[in-house]
Design an enzyme around this catalytic site. Sequence first.
Site, short mmCIF file in Angstrom:
data_model
loop_
_atom_site.label_atom_id
_atom_site.label_comp_id
_atom_site.label_asym_id
_atom_site.label_seq_id
_atom_site.Cartn_x
_atom_site.Cartn_y
_atom_site.Cartn_z
N THR A 60 1.61 -0.68 1.62
CA THR A 60 0.82 -1.33 2.67
C THR A 60 1.53 -2.55 3.22
O THR A 60 1.61 -2.73 4.44
CB THR A 60 -0.56 -1.73 2.10
OG1 THR A 60 -1.23 -0.53 1.66
CG2 THR A 60 -1.41 -2.43 3.14
N GLY A 63 6.13 1.68 -4.86
CA GLY A 63 6.60 1.99 -6.21
C GLY A 63 5.73 2.96 -6.99
O GLY A 63 6.23 3.88 -7.64
N HIS A 64 4.41 2.75 -6.93
CA HIS A 64 3.53 3.54 -7.81
C HIS A 64 3.34 4.98 -7.35
O HIS A 64 2.67 5.75 -8.04
CB HIS A 64 2.18 2.85 -7.99
CG HIS A 64 1.26 2.91 -6.79
ND1 HIS A 64 0.21 3.78 -6.74
CD2 HIS A 64 1.28 2.24 -5.62
CE1 HIS A 64 -0.43 3.62 -5.58
NE2 HIS A 64 0.21 2.69 -4.88
N CYS A 99 -11.17 7.06 -0.45
CA CYS A 99 -12.19 6.53 0.45
C CYS A 99 -12.77 5.27 -0.15
O CYS A 99 -13.26 5.27 -1.28
CB CYS A 99 -13.29 7.56 0.66
SG CYS A 99 -14.23 7.28 2.14
C1 LIG Z 1 -0.27 5.31 -0.71
C2 LIG Z 1 0.25 5.31 0.70
C3 LIG Z 1 0.41 4.11 1.41
C4 LIG Z 1 -0.01 2.76 0.85
O1 LIG Z 1 0.70 2.40 -0.29
P1 LIG Z 1 0.11 1.28 -1.29
O2 LIG Z 1 1.05 1.21 -2.41
O3 LIG Z 1 -1.25 1.74 -1.71
O4 LIG Z 1 0.02 0.01 -0.54
C5 LIG Z 1 0.93 4.19 2.69
N1 LIG Z 1 1.30 5.36 3.23
C6 LIG Z 1 1.16 6.53 2.58
C7 LIG Z 1 1.62 7.79 3.24
C8 LIG Z 1 0.63 6.55 1.30
O5 LIG Z 1 0.48 7.71 0.67
#
Ligand SMILES: *Cc1c(COP(=O)(O)O)cnc(C)c1O
Length: 401
Positions: free
Chosen positions: A79, A215-216, A340
Amino acid sequence: MTPSSPPGGPVYLDSAASTALRAEAYRAMLPFLQTEFANPSAHHAAGRRASDALEDARGRVARVFNAEPEEVVFTSGGTESINAAIKGVAFAQADAGGGRHILTTAVEHHAVLHSAQYLERFGFEVEELPVDEYGRVSPEEVAAAVRPDTALVSVGYANNEVGTVQPIAAIAAAVAARASALGRRIPFHTDAVQAASTLSLDVQALGVDLLSLSGHKFGGPKGTGLLYMRRGTPFLELLSGGGQERQRRSGTENVPGNVGLAVALEYAQAERGEFARRTGALRDRLLAAVLEACPDALVNGHPTERLPHALHVCFSGLEGEALVDELDRLGIESSAGAACTSATWEPSHVLLAMGVPLELAIGSLRMSLWSTTTAEQVDYVSRVLPSAVSRVREAAIPAPR
Ligand SMILES: *Cc1c(COP(=O)(O)O)cnc(C)c1O
């Protein structure tokens, strides 16, 4: 009768939402969570050790990107990277007379769409390109929408709901050609958050100027992210302060997090061929079982240009959330689409943009596999899913009097 719960504990089919920290990343982080805690800006030996670890991590990431270490910015997640890419470039462009038109697509993650919409109150104009039934845009369509006042183009690499992969290299090349015909260079950003486990992140081959990762989503720690920023890209920082990350992202660096992130990214990229083969075979097995039991299910995403570990289907006559709850009771962790956050149920903007009828869009189920997914787990899901669908449908439709 309640079906048996899965043999080896819950079946995790939500890797598009998050993944476990991989052991190699965890081990690499440990010293920096314990004894090596110094601030990397500090002028003592401990500070230099922290700084060396940070720069080592940056170098590893740069090699994965086929880029220079100076072009890598550590952030707090997908994000933040996306917000920085979109707002940071847009404000710098507007400041330098580079235009106020932001071009993106209707199927982007909310981090992209809401960042772009945020800019509207500062006089920017946002254009969301329509997609085809698979969620794809064509390079020609994107290039044709580029205008003399386009400040930034942002197209996601792989969709987080249906898994469709965009032809990013071709889109970036078409945009660059059109920009050059207009006598300009227009920064191109891709949200590559879902791509790291299976696709190349070579920014030279992709031809992108900015690329965002989280990262996650690939076995790294939560709260870590990456922004690749090509040298010379117009940019105003979001976070001002001590000038860390070459003035692009102030704040004391997350040394343990970034060390773990770099290790996880190296492994994810080294293993991506094997990961794709393995999860792809299991996904196809699950898909075949779902279609055999529920022939009227709608399978979403591009038939071939799709993440191998992604499976997204819509069922008529039920709500996806209710099905996710029922599967959870059976020890299966899945998703109705994007996570959601609000209590009110809204159908997915991605499915609606793909032309999925509202009645089906409501009944969506996303199952995203991971390297830990086994054939036994897939067979368990195949066995219990059809009756779960029937039960949820029966509960949703009032019985005839
Ligand atoms: C998960 C995701 C994000 C946001 O990543 P975060 O680590 O939650 O901030 C943005 N774009 C896509 C395509 C995602 O799958």
